[in-house]
Design a protein around this motif. Structure first.
Motif, PDB file in Angstrom:
ATOM      1  N   GLU A 130      -4.685   6.918 -15.120  1.00  0.00           N
ATOM      2  CA  GLU A 130      -5.812   7.546 -15.811  1.00  0.00           C
ATOM      3  C   GLU A 130      -5.608   7.504 -17.315  1.00  0.00           C
ATOM      4  N   ALA A 131      -4.386   7.703 -17.778  1.00  0.00           N
ATOM      5  CA  ALA A 131      -4.125   7.637 -19.220  1.00  0.00           C
ATOM      6  C   ALA A 131      -4.368   6.230 -19.756  1.00  0.00           C
ATOM      7  N   ALA A 132      -3.960   5.206 -18.994  1.00  0.00           N
ATOM      8  CA  ALA A 132      -4.213   3.830 -19.418  1.00  0.00           C
ATOM      9  C   ALA A 132      -5.701   3.523 -19.441  1.00  0.00           C
ATOM     10  N   ARG A 133      -6.446   4.078 -18.490  1.00  0.00           N
ATOM     11  CA  ARG A 133      -7.889   3.851 -18.458  1.00  0.00           C
ATOM     12  C   ARG A 133      -8.575   4.543 -19.644  1.00  0.00           C
ATOM     13  N   VAL A 134      -8.069   5.720 -20.010  1.00  0.00           N
ATOM     14  CA  VAL A 134      -8.630   6.418 -21.172  1.00  0.00           C
ATOM     15  C   VAL A 134      -8.386   5.619 -22.454  1.00  0.00           C
ATOM     16  N   ASP A 135      -7.240   4.946 -22.517  1.00  0.00           N
ATOM     17  CA  ASP A 135      -6.923   4.127 -23.691  1.00  0.00           C
ATOM     18  C   ASP A 135      -7.702   2.824 -23.732  1.00  0.00           C
ATOM     19  N   GLY A 136      -8.521   2.571 -22.723  1.00  0.00           N
ATOM     20  CA  GLY A 136      -9.369   1.386 -22.735  1.00  0.00           C
ATOM     21  C   GLY A 136      -8.838   0.207 -21.951  1.00  0.00           C
ATOM     22  N   ALA A 137      -7.781   0.402 -21.164  1.00  0.00           N
ATOM     23  CA  ALA A 137      -7.210  -0.703 -20.399  1.00  0.00           C
ATOM     24  C   ALA A 137      -8.107  -1.050 -19.218  1.00  0.00           C
ATOM     25  N   LYS A 138      -8.316  -2.340 -19.008  1.00  0.00           N
ATOM     26  CA  LYS A 138      -9.100  -2.806 -17.876  1.00  0.00           C
ATOM     27  C   LYS A 138      -8.196  -2.951 -16.643  1.00  0.00           C
ATOM     28  N   LEU A 139      -8.831  -3.225 -15.512  1.00  0.00           N
ATOM     29  CA  LEU A 139      -8.094  -3.289 -14.251  1.00  0.00           C
ATOM     30  C   LEU A 139      -6.988  -4.347 -14.270  1.00  0.00           C
ATOM     31  N   PRO A 140      -7.224  -5.588 -14.737  1.00  0.00           N
ATOM     32  CA  PRO A 140      -6.103  -6.548 -14.770  1.00  0.00           C
ATOM     33  C   PRO A 140      -4.934  -6.078 -15.626  1.00  0.00           C
ATOM     34  N   THR A 141      -5.241  -5.430 -16.744  1.00  0.00           N
ATOM     35  CA  THR A 141      -4.172  -4.916 -17.596  1.00  0.00           C
ATOM     36  C   THR A 141      -3.429  -3.781 -16.917  1.00  0.00           C
TER      37      THR A 141
ATOM     38  N   GLN B 168       0.835  -1.209   0.000  1.00  0.00           N
ATOM     39  CA  GLN B 168       0.000   0.000   0.000  1.00  0.00           C
ATOM     40  C   GLN B 168       0.864   1.251   0.000  1.00  0.00           C
ATOM     41  N   SER B 169       1.952   1.238   0.770  1.00  0.00           N
ATOM     42  CA  SER B 169       2.843   2.399   0.796  1.00  0.00           C
ATOM     43  C   SER B 169       3.622   2.528  -0.503  1.00  0.00           C
ATOM     44  N   PHE B 170       3.956   1.392  -1.136  1.00  0.00           N
ATOM     45  CA  PHE B 170       4.683   1.445  -2.401  1.00  0.00           C
ATOM     46  C   PHE B 170       3.791   1.948  -3.536  1.00  0.00           C
ATOM     47  N   LEU B 171       2.567   1.457  -3.603  1.00  0.00           N
ATOM     48  CA  LEU B 171       1.662   1.843  -4.679  1.00  0.00           C
ATOM     49  C   LEU B 171       1.167   3.270  -4.523  1.00  0.00           C
ATOM     50  N   ALA B 172       1.257   3.819  -3.306  1.00  0.00           N
ATOM     51  CA  ALA B 172       0.868   5.219  -3.120  1.00  0.00           C
ATOM     52  C   ALA B 172       1.792   6.163  -3.872  1.00  0.00           C
ATOM     53  N   GLU B 173       3.003   5.686  -4.237  1.00  0.00           N
ATOM     54  CA  GLU B 173       3.949   6.522  -4.979  1.00  0.00           C
ATOM     55  C   GLU B 173       3.764   6.425  -6.492  1.00  0.00           C
ATOM     56  N   VAL B 174       2.865   5.580  -6.964  1.00  0.00           N
ATOM     57  CA  VAL B 174       2.638   5.454  -8.406  1.00  0.00           C
ATOM     58  C   VAL B 174       1.839   6.657  -8.901  1.00  0.00           C
ATOM     59  N   PRO B 175       2.291   7.344  -9.943  1.00  0.00           N
ATOM     60  CA  PRO B 175       1.534   8.512 -10.441  1.00  0.00           C
ATOM     61  C   PRO B 175       0.150   8.124 -10.943  1.00  0.00           C
ATOM     62  N   VAL B 176      -0.860   8.819 -10.432  1.00  0.00           N
ATOM     63  CA  VAL B 176      -2.237   8.518 -10.825  1.00  0.00           C
ATOM     64  C   VAL B 176      -2.486   8.897 -12.279  1.00  0.00           C
ATOM     65  N   ALA B 177      -1.745   9.885 -12.795  1.00  0.00           N
ATOM     66  CA  ALA B 177      -1.961  10.322 -14.179  1.00  0.00           C
ATOM     67  C   ALA B 177      -1.675   9.195 -15.169  1.00  0.00           C
ATOM     68  N   ILE B 178      -0.691   8.358 -14.876  1.00  0.00           N
ATOM     69  CA  ILE B 178      -0.383   7.248 -15.783  1.00  0.00           C
ATOM     70  C   ILE B 178      -1.530   6.246 -15.809  1.00  0.00           C
TER      71      ILE B 178
ATOM     72  N   ALA C 295      -1.143  -5.336 -14.262  1.00  0.00           N
ATOM     73  CA  ALA C 295      -0.038  -6.138 -14.781  1.00  0.00           C
ATOM     74  C   ALA C 295       0.954  -5.326 -15.587  1.00  0.00           C
ATOM     75  N   ARG C 296       0.480  -4.348 -16.376  1.00  0.00           N
ATOM     76  CA  ARG C 296       1.359  -3.657 -17.313  1.00  0.00           C
ATOM     77  C   ARG C 296       1.700  -2.220 -16.929  1.00  0.00           C
ATOM     78  N   VAL C 297       0.984  -1.662 -15.967  1.00  0.00           N
ATOM     79  CA  VAL C 297       1.252  -0.277 -15.569  1.00  0.00           C
ATOM     80  C   VAL C 297       1.747  -0.208 -14.123  1.00  0.00           C
TER      81      VAL C 297
END
Length: 293
Positions: free
Chosen positions: A189-200, A177-187, A203-205
């Motif tokens: 959101e960009a993957a979600r806009v491109d149509g990526a689902k949660l498993p993708t 939880q502390s490690f993932l809190a440092e992941v930029p949310v903008a990335i 796994a890939r972001v």
């Protein structure tokens, strides 16, 4: 009237500060080296004793100039007619690796829900995870034993896999939880806009960005599973015996064979040391992730 440049007055304190800092850094470095040597001495002593004969290993004070031999390792691997350690080592590897993989599969979505996409009262959820570690292990030993007996899972390696997964999952969720809190949310959101689902996305972001933290979490879970003794001692017998349980078999009514025990301890510790050495760069990055903004 000619303008004259006014030069700021210099004092000895400005030149002494770098020297003081260097001396302080050298002092801290010396203390760190001394602490490392103190912690390494028992391991070095164990390694040296494992290459001695039983008579030389039993001397007090220990004889550092004694002749070296591989008898302790030969007896550990069953050359003297004893039991082979390979089934126990394989069981420990299966239980540790399988439980660590299950922990990562379960902890990554949970940590994602508690950090990047936080649920309501997520701090209460984290406290609940932590509260599960407050129960003494011995208090849950009898119910688990009765459950394993009634379901026919005694002396079954997959029972240990389930137990180790449940034991390490709260720690893994807290760490990730502390490690993932440092992941930029903008990335994300960009993957979600491109149509990526949660498993993708996971796994890939998220996973590649949080790889150092995942490596640190997996290494700690692997160490905890590999070194666990109490459940493995009570719930296993011959088929699912793990390496720590096999190690306790060297303490017999005939006495303690120090050289053979040191050889066995060193061999059983090698997988953990090898895993830590292989993942040392990711471990340092993961444990320091978020420490420096």
């Amino acid at each position: 009237m000619s303008a004259t440049a006014v030069r700021p007055a210099t004092t000895g304190t400005t030149t002494q500060r770098p020297r003081t800092r260097r001396k302080a850094g050298a002092g801290l470095g010396l203390v760190a080296w001394l602490a490392g040597i103190v912690f390494f001495l028992p391991i070095a002593w164990m390694a040296l004793t494992s290459f001695h004969s039983e008579s030389d290993a039993a001397t007090n004070p220990p004889s550092f100039a004694a002749s070296l031999t591989l008898d302790g390792y030969r007896e550990f691997f069953g050359a003297g007619g004893g039991a082979s350690p390979w089934p126990a080592l394989i069981n420990s590897a299966v239980a540790s690796i399988a439980s660590t993989l299950f922990v990562l599969v379960l902890a990554l979505p949970a940590a994602y829900a508690l950090s990047i996409r936080p649920v309501k009262k997520w701090t209460d959820v984290l406290f609940f995870f932590l509260s599960t570690k407050m129960l003494p292990v011995v208090a849950g030993l009898l119910p688990i034993y009765l459950f394993a007996k009634n379901t026919g899972m005694l002396d079954n390696i997959w029972l240990l896999v389930i137990l180790y997964t449940s034991m390490n999952l709260p720690i893994a969720v807290w760490m990730m939880q502390s490690f993932l809190a440092e992941v930029p949310v903008a990335i994300i959101e960009a993957a979600r806009v491109d149509g990526a689902k949660l498993p993708t996305i996971l796994a890939r972001v998220v996973a590649p960005i949080a790889l150092p933290g995942i490596a640190a979490t997996s290494l700690i879970c692997f160490i905890f599973s590999w070194n666990e003794l109490l459940f493995a001692r009570v719930l296993t017998g011959v088929v699912a015996e793990t390496a720590p349980v096999f190690l306790t078999g060297f303490i017999t009514s005939q006495g303690l064979f120090l050289a053979k025990v040191c050889a066995a301890s060193l061999v059983i510790s090698l997988p953990v040391l090898a895993a830590g050495f292989a993942a040392q760069d990711k471990l340092v990055q993961g444990l320091s992730l978020g420490a420096v903004k």
